[in-house]
Structures are given as structure tokens and as C-alpha cells.
Design a protein around this motif. Structure first.
Motif, short mmCIF file in Angstrom:
data_model
loop_
_atom_site.label_atom_id
_atom_site.label_comp_id
_atom_site.label_asym_id
_atom_site.label_seq_id
_atom_site.Cartn_x
_atom_site.Cartn_y
_atom_site.Cartn_z
N GLN A 90 1.21 -1.25 0.22
CA GLN A 90 0.24 0.07 -0.07
C GLN A 90 1.25 1.19 -0.12
OE1 GLN A 90 -1.99 2.08 3.59
NE2 GLN A 90 -3.74 1.28 2.52
N LYS B 66 -11.71 8.12 -3.36
CA LYS B 66 -10.03 8.84 -3.37
C LYS B 66 -9.60 8.40 -1.35
CE LYS B 66 -7.15 10.28 -6.70
NZ LYS B 66 -6.29 10.52 -7.79
N PRO C 39 -0.19 11.22 -4.26
CA PRO C 39 -0.99 12.76 -3.93
C PRO C 39 -2.57 12.15 -4.64
CG PRO C 39 0.03 12.37 -5.54
CD PRO C 39 0.48 11.34 -4.91
N LEU C 40 -3.42 13.21 -3.75
CA LEU C 40 -4.84 13.42 -4.62
C LEU C 40 -5.03 13.43 -6.17
CD1 LEU C 40 -6.83 14.76 -1.32
CD2 LEU C 40 -6.56 12.17 -2.45
N GLY C 41 -4.63 14.25 -6.15
CA GLY C 41 -4.49 14.96 -7.15
C GLY C 41 -4.32 16.93 -7.80
N GLU D 165 -10.33 16.42 -6.95
CA GLU D 165 -10.47 15.41 -6.01
C GLU D 165 -10.64 15.80 -4.95
OE1 GLU D 165 -10.21 11.69 -7.83
OE2 GLU D 165 -8.47 12.83 -9.17
N LEU D 166 -10.67 16.81 -4.21
CA LEU D 166 -11.25 17.36 -3.28
C LEU D 166 -11.71 19.27 -2.46
CD1 LEU D 166 -11.57 16.92 0.16
CD2 LEU D 166 -9.65 17.19 0.01
N HIS E 276 -10.30 9.39 2.68
CA HIS E 276 -10.92 8.64 3.75
C HIS E 276 -10.15 7.14 3.46
CE1 HIS E 276 -12.46 7.06 7.09
NE2 HIS E 276 -13.28 6.37 6.74
N ALA F 111 -5.69 4.06 -10.11
CA ALA F 111 -7.24 3.44 -9.37
C ALA F 111 -7.33 2.54 -7.89
CB ALA F 111 -7.53 2.50 -10.06
N ALA F 112 -7.89 2.37 -7.47
CA ALA F 112 -7.74 1.81 -5.65
C ALA F 112 -6.67 0.60 -6.16
CB ALA F 112 -9.36 1.14 -5.52
N CYS F 113 -7.04 -0.37 -6.75
CA CYS F 113 -5.64 -1.35 -6.84
C CYS F 113 -5.22 -1.79 -8.55
CB CYS F 113 -6.52 -2.97 -6.50
SG CYS F 113 -7.62 -2.67 -4.91
N VAL F 114 -4.02 -1.53 -8.20
CA VAL F 114 -2.82 -1.95 -10.13
C VAL F 114 -2.04 -3.11 -9.32
CG1 VAL F 114 -3.75 0.70 -10.80
CG2 VAL F 114 -1.61 0.17 -9.06
N ARG G 28 -9.87 3.99 0.72
CA ARG G 28 -9.68 3.39 -0.97
C ARG G 28 -9.15 1.65 -0.91
NH1 ARG G 28 -5.45 6.15 -5.73
NH2 ARG G 28 -7.29 6.22 -6.96
N TYR H 197 -9.96 8.61 14.76
CA TYR H 197 -8.92 9.25 15.16
C TYR H 197 -9.02 10.63 16.05
CZ TYR H 197 -6.81 11.92 11.77
OH TYR H 197 -6.71 13.05 11.12
N THR I 213 -4.01 10.40 -0.93
CA THR I 213 -4.53 8.93 -1.22
C THR I 213 -3.47 8.03 -1.02
OG1 THR I 213 -6.10 8.06 -1.60
CG2 THR I 213 -4.76 8.93 -3.18
N TYR I 214 -3.43 6.84 -1.31
CA TYR I 214 -3.49 5.90 -1.29
C TYR I 214 -3.19 5.43 -2.33
CZ TYR I 214 -6.34 3.02 2.03
OH TYR I 214 -7.59 2.94 2.71
N ARG I 215 -2.03 3.12 -2.79
CA ARG I 215 -3.38 2.77 -3.97
C ARG I 215 -2.39 1.63 -3.39
NH1 ARG I 215 -0.95 3.21 -9.39
NH2 ARG I 215 0.86 3.83 -8.34
N TRP I 216 -3.37 0.53 -3.56
CA TRP I 216 -2.79 -1.03 -3.55
C TRP I 216 -1.54 -1.23 -4.25
CZ3 TRP I 216 -3.41 -3.24 1.70
CH2 TRP I 216 -4.23 -2.79 2.49
N HIS J 69 -12.04 10.61 6.69
CA HIS J 69 -10.30 10.95 5.75
C HIS J 69 -9.71 12.19 6.62
CE1 HIS J 69 -7.65 11.53 2.53
NE2 HIS J 69 -8.20 12.51 2.68
N ALA J 70 -10.04 13.30 7.14
CA ALA J 70 -9.14 13.69 7.71
C ALA J 70 -9.74 14.31 9.24
CB ALA J 70 -8.05 15.15 7.01
N GLU K 290 -1.07 14.35 5.75
CA GLU K 290 -1.78 13.27 5.81
C GLU K 290 -3.33 13.47 4.73
OE1 GLU K 290 -2.14 9.65 8.44
OE2 GLU K 290 -0.94 11.60 10.12
#
Lengths: 448, 448
Positions: free
Chosen positions: A131, B407, A135-137, A217-218, B409, B378-381, B411, B422, A421-424, A409-410, A417
Motif C-alpha cells: 500500500q 479517493k 497525491p490526491l491530484g 478530487e477534493l 478516507h 485506481a484503488a488497486c493496480v 480506498r 482518530y 491517498t494511497y493505492r494498493w 478522512h482527516a 496526511e
């Protein structure tokens, strides 16, 4: 130094005829170029911006622009188009500019978040999951009169490899344009498209932008709750609201009077227009001395105090606090005061009237403090500290794009932070899911 | 064992006359009781539920209820009120129930997230900041026909100290009621209010719930994009959408034919109704052998293949793929196939038509793979792996409430992390913000 991208090295040429689409598209593409650059490029961009902003000639230009804004704002104040607290937030000085440079340098030395691996897991032999932070974009930020916000927001977006479209208050137009020009010079220097950081000119452009959920994106919306709601209603783009700050200080039964008065004064008077300033002071019947000392110190500083019946039994000349006061963000040197019978009643009042921003308890009793810290549902919960510590810089986040009162999210001060975002990412050798299951292959699920 | 809370130990008594408010409030309160319990209580609750669900008598009851649902579903299928793929998702068997028990045990042994400290920082001497994980509160999940989702979602909410209001598909009503009763028995056993896990009966209750942004923190909406949009439009509550999965497999120039065909078949045929099933296969002109072998294997398994002109030049008897095919989630044994001229063109097609769910490249060239993994948003690549690995259980998250195509919170597969938020907690000794700044005290900002 980042290689110049000549095809993008043009300045923004906004035209009233064309939609904002072209600019937003260019911003997003420039963001991808920034995100694709090595981390040290983003470090250098931030240091370069700090260097330009520390230049005495540049500072004179910014302060001259700010003086023009302030002169107009004085007129607006006179005509009732602007509040005193907005005017106060508009004012820049050398010390504020130097604090911005310091923040930029702090951010430039923070670990680059892009590509950071948060999960590294073997699912099976030769099947590796990661993971990674991305960036968000393209982010849009609509903010109020405070022009130092332009630099803080821009710097966080540059740190996180995001493009940004900014819309500041019209009362800060000259200051924002001047600061935006300095940002543009830094982007030029690194061969980046200036449109990486867009400055929107008016509300129509904001309305246009809100339609482009395909590009943005936000939206970070800073302002009143009704303003945030209006933005939310106008767009499919996710909104992080930096909205009302109805913050409380609760003086528990054993609250020390001197400590209480000091914290109360800081929480109200150090910057009454800030969202993390206190609006209501709750006091336990046994904390009468702490309440008395606090109110005396507030009044010495010209704070208007509105009290409940029990509070006015001690200070009969106080204004009467009505039901509306408990849900009012004054943003000014006004405070409401209410007696409660217990810690539990204080927490109930906060749950009902608070805006989940920042809540603080003053007490010596460790157990009462722990209960308050465990049970109050707010972004920030404090013990024996001023509510005004709720701030990205003070929390060590370098800067903030706002303080989020959302739960997703935040939450609280939004720094690096909240802009990521993140990608798998899965690396395989041709594995198929049908090969796994009961009686077939088993996953190893081993963290690496 | 968690102490019984007698005042709450009543079963749900829904009444058509009263609003859903009372139940939601009770759910939220029960969630607070669960969140306040020690971590090992939540471990035990999950193990108890696994134990009950593994009981042969209970399994017979569940499967009997499922048989009743399936019988009605067959009629609905016959009348055109239900699709075959929805009917397939409805079916439970012993092996699926045992997999649910295994998931529950896996979750019970995962580290409890509640209270986990993510930041621990000294801001100054005696001024200590923490960021700690907390539950969201009350979550609503609207899901489709698959009844195993009820157990997975419930288990994740129990693990994270959240209350949950569930609304399943009406075609799974008997199965869901039976599973919900078993959950209720576990809650009884621990003296928790059964209303901690609510099962909504109809759409009117969902509409009522969507009005209560004062009580519900998050709606997880699983279904079509239009369904997710309708939920979003009807509520102020934040929505995490588990929406369209328009996933691609791209066979790059050097794709191995045998490996390609194996992965393609798994991605389409192992569960065509799943959101992580592949819908479009892209192939590089040089990967003609990989494409041919893949299409042959798909057709052997009864998959309907729709091709572009270049694909139909190889297989003239294929159906013609039209523009609509590129943005269609078939959810069935249908696939579209398109030739592209380059990796870049493949990525452009994915950026335009993909739903940011899961995208996979089949290739040996490390550099092509790295470019795909770095650039596809994408969420998963994935590289050389079936799109169907996009799943909370396969990723080692224990279970999932859905796969988010947002994107912000959370993903991709949403497990424990996506159901938590938190709070920032600050422990002080009466510090004031006005004491810090240029020429005054400095923050230490030292991570502990």
C-alpha cells in the motif's frame, strides 16, 4: 533541478470567454509532473519559495499590496460590508511573513510522503502486496480573508505533489495576487507550469470548478457552516469542511484559579476570530473561585461576558446568556458562561452544542481528566491546555490547509496526511484466485 | 465477560408508528458501551459468534432460511424481477458458512485498533500530544443480495467498536433475519443491547435513517453507481461508495500466452457478478498470441466475447463491441476486447473508461510494469495477477465492508481502518499559545 517542460512553461492566460476546464486540466497535468519528480525536487521548490519570500524587496511588495487591501477594507468596515475580525485577519507584517518562511523550511525538511509504503505483505510466495501513499491530484481550497493561508496551503500541496486551485477572500485580492506571483516565479524557476497553482478570480469560477468532479478530487471549504453546506450542495466533489468552531473550556471542581484564568484568557483573547478560540466556559459549582478569577481577567481585557443565572448570581452586572448563545461562534471578544452540576453534565452540554472541534478540561483530578479525554467526541480534546493549540503548526505538522470537523478522512488540523491517498499495488507471477480456498492453496499473509 | 447492562438487555421491538430515531439512538449508545469495553471483550464476542455459526444445528437453520429465499428468488427470476447473477450471489452453503467462521476467528486474533496511538509527540516540556484511533460511532451499510456480507460487515463493526444499521436485499430477507438472530444471541450473551446491530426492514426505514446525520456517521452504499448517487443525494451523511467495478486486464506486447489465458479466465469466470471481475481486455498488437489463447479459453467456458474491429479480424464470428461496451459492467459471462497500439494508449483507455477499482497488466517487461503501476490511478493496480485479488480477505484484512472507489478516507477493500477515525489528545500543565513564537518560547516537536 527539475527538467523544464517547455510545452507547459507558459503563464496562465485566463479568458472570460472560455470555461475553466482548460486551466483545471493543465493544473492536473502539472500536478502529475510534480508528483513524478524525485522527492528532493519538492524539497528544493519549498526552499526556493522560502528564499523568495524572505527577500526584503519582495516583502515590501507584499506589504504594499496588503496596505492597499487594508485601505479598502477600512472603507468596507465603515460601510458595514466587513467585520473588524475579518479586517484583523487580513493584516500581514514582517513577522508573519518570516513565520511563513520558517514554516516552508520546516515543510521542506519533513520526510516526503509520496510513495511511502504503509503495507508490505506477502499474500503467497511470489505474490506481494504494497500500500503506497500517492497525491490526491487536483485540490480546490476556498478560504477567507487571511492571506498567509495562501502560502500555507500552497506549500502543503507542493510538498504532497498535488495541484491546487485557490480562491481567497476578495478583501485580500491584492495581497493574494502578489503572493501568487511569487509562487509563479518559483514554479517558472523549476520549469513547472504556473497553472500548477491556480488563483481563481471570482465566485463564478468557483461555481464552474464545482461542476468538474472529473478533474477535482477534493474541495477544502473554510468558512461558516452554512458556507460549507452550500459548497457541498453545489458539487459532487467530496468536501472537507473547515467549519464552525464552537469550543468549550470546562473548569472542573478542583480547577486551579490562576491556571484557569491564564488558559481562559489565552483561549479567548489571543485571537478571538480564530476557529479554535473558546466560545463557552462551563464551570462546576465547586470551581466558583476559578470562574470568578477567569471572568475578572476577561473583563480587564475588554471581553463581554454573558452569564447563566448561576453565574449572574456572582456577577449581577453580566449580560444574560440566552439559548442562542450556547450555539454561537462569536469570533469576537465575547464569551458565554454556564454553571454545570457535574462532569457528566458538562460533557452532555458539549455533545449537544459543540461542533466537534476542540474541547478542553481544566482540572487536577487525573480520573476526571481521563474520563473527559476518553468520552468527548471531538477532533481535539485537551487537558489543562488552551483550545488555541489546535493548529497544524503547533501540532508539528508544518502547516495546515484547515481544521476539519469531519470524522472521515482527516480530522482536526489537516496537514500532509489529509492531502494524500494511497493505492494498493500487487506484484504477481500469474496467480489466480480460484487456486486459493478450503482444500486448495492457503494465503501466507506475512508482513515483510 | 462484559458486565450485563440490564436496562438495555431488551430485544428490538420495532413499531411501524414510531420513527427509527429511538432505535438509532439505542444503537449508538450500545456502540459506546462496546467501544468502552476492554479489547479482549471484542475478541471474545467475535469468537462466540464464530462458535455459534459453526454449530451444525444453527447452520441447518441458516441453510433452510436460505432455501426459502432461493425458492422465492427462482420465481422472481422466472418473472424477470431478478437476474441470474443476483440469484447466484444469494446462495449459501456449508463451505461459505465455514469460511465466515474462519474470517471471524481471523478478525478476533487481529490487534484491536481502538485506542491505538498513531502519534506521540512532545510539543514542549509537559505538553504531550497523542493521536489515538477511535470508532466512527454508528455506521449504516446498504448491501445487495449476498447474505454472507451481513456477517462480514457485522464482524468488522464489532471489531472496531462501532454500532451498525444493516439493510440487505429483500431477496435475502429470510437468510439475513436468521443470521441477525444469531448475532443477537451473541450480543445477549455479553449483556449488550441487541440494537447494537440493527436490521432495517424496508426502504422507508433507510429513507428515515438517511435524515439522521445527527446520529449516523457514515453510510456504506454497495450497489450500482446510480444507487450510490441516489443515496448520496438523499443525505447529508458522508457516503463511501462501493460502486461500479469496470476493471481491465491489459496484455502488453510481451505477455506470455499461457499465463495471460489463465489470468483472464480467473478474472472473468471465477465470479462474473463480482465487482472485481474483468470487463474489458486490452491487448497490444504484438500480444496477438496471448489474446487468441485467452479468447479461446473464455469461449470454451461459455463466455460471450465482444470484439473491436482488430479483434474481429482474428475472430470474425465475435459480436461487435460498441462504444457502450467500454463503460459497461456486465456482471455476467460477457467480456469486451480492444486492441491498443501502446502501453500509453492502454492507460489512456483505462483513465477514460475505468472506474478506479482494479487494473492489471500482464507482461514480462519490468519497466512497462513499473510504468503501469506508477501511473494508473485506481484503488488497486496489479502486475501479472487476476483482478479478483482485490478483496479484504485476500489482502489479509480479515474481511471487508466493501471495495471503495473513492479517493478519500478509505480506498480499495475497506476493512478495520476504514471504520475508524482518530482524535487528537493533548495533555498540558496550563500552557498558553501566546507564550510561543518568535522571541518567546519555541516548540520542541519531539516524537516520543
Amino acid at each position: 533541478v527539475f527538467a523544464p517542460r517547455s510545452e507547459n512553461a507558459m503563464t496562465i492566460q485566463p479568458s472570460a470567454d472560455t470555461s475553466i476546464y482548460v486551466d483545471l486540466k493543465a493544473a492536473r497535468d502539472a500536478g502529475q509532473a510534480l508528483a513524478g519528480a524525485p522527492a528532493n525536487v519538492r524539497d528544493e521548490i519549498l526552499r526556493d519559495l522560502a528564499h523568495r519570500l524572505a527577500d526584503p524587496q519582495k516583502q515590501r511588495e507584499v506589504l504594499a499590496a496588503n496596505a492597499r487591501d487594508l485601505a479598502l477594507a477600512q472603507e468596507m468596515l465603515f460601510n458595514g460590508e466587513l467585520t473588524q475580525s475579518k479586517l484583523d485577519r487580513l493584516r500581514l507584517d514582517e513577522s508573519k511573513l518570516n513565520a511563513l518562511c520558517e514554516g516552508l523550511r520546516q515543510l521542506s525538511s519533513l520526510e516526503d510522503p509520496i510513495g511511502r509504503r504503509r503495507v508490505h505483505r506477502e499474500l503467497d510466495q511470489g505474490l506481494i502486496l504494497e500500500q503506497r501513499v500517492t497525491p490526491l491530484g487536483l485540490i480546490a481550497v476556498v478560504f477567507e480573508s487571511r492571506p498567509d493561508a495562501l502560502v500555507q496551503i500552497t506549500s502543503l500541496c507542493l510538498r504532497t505533489g498535488n495541484a491546487v486551485a485557490l480562491k481567497g477572500g476578495r478583501e485580500a485580492a491584492a495581497t493574494n495576487a502578489c503572493l501568487h506571483e511569487i509562487v509563479g516565479e518559483t514554479l517558472d524557476h523549476f520549469g513547472l507550469d504556473r497553472r500548477l497553482v491556480l488563483l481563481l478570480r471570482d465566485r463564478n469560477e468557483v461555481q464552474d470548478l464545482l461542476k468538474h468532479d472529473d478533474l477535482v478530487e477534493l474541495v477544502v471549504a473554510r468558512g461558516s457552516s452554512s458556507f460549507v453546506e452550500a459548497i457541498r450542495a453545489a458539487s459532487k466533489i467530496p468536501v472537507v469542511g473547515h467549519a464552525a468552531g464552537i469550543c468549550h473550556l470546562y473548569l472542573h471542581a478542583d480547577a486551579d484559579p490562576a491556571l484557569s484564568a491564564r488558559v481562559v484568557v489565552d483561549a479567548k483573547c489571543s485571537y478571538p476570530a480564530a476557529c479554535n478560540a473558546v466560545e463557552t466556559i462551563l464551570w462546576h459549582a465547586d470551581a466558583i473561585a476559578a470562574m470568578q478569577r477567569s471572568i475578572e481577567e476577561l473583563r480587564k481585557r475588554g471581553v463581554r461576558v454573558r452569564g447563566c443565572t448561576a453565574t449572574r448570581a456572582v456577577f449581577p452586572d453580566l449580560e444574560i446568556a440566552s439559548e442562542e448563545d450556547w450555539s454561537c461562534e462569536y469570533g469576537d471578544l465575547i464569551v458565554s458562561v454556564l454553571r454545570v452540576d457535574s462532569l457528566d453534565e458538562a460533557m452532555k452540554h458539549i455533545a449537544h452544542y459543540g461542533s466537534r472541534h476542540t474541547e478542553s478540561i481544566i482540572c487536577q483530578d487525573r480520573f476526571a481528566a481521563e474520563e473527559f479525554l476518553a468520552k468527548v467526541d471531538a477532533a481535539c480534546v485537551f487537558h489543562n491546555a488552551s483550545t488555541r493549540f489546535s493548529d497544524g503548526y503547533r501540532f508539528g505538522l508544518g502547516a495546515e490547509v484547515g481544521v476539519s470537523t469531519e470524522k472521515l478522512h482527516a480530522r482536526g488540523p489537516v496537514g500532509i496526511e489529509g492531502l494524500c491517498t494511497y493505492r494498493w499495488i500487487l506484484h504477481g507471477e500469474g496467480q489466480c484466485t480460484a487456486d486459493y480456498g478450503v482444500g486448495r492453496k492457503a494465503f501466507t499473509h506475512r508482513d515483510l
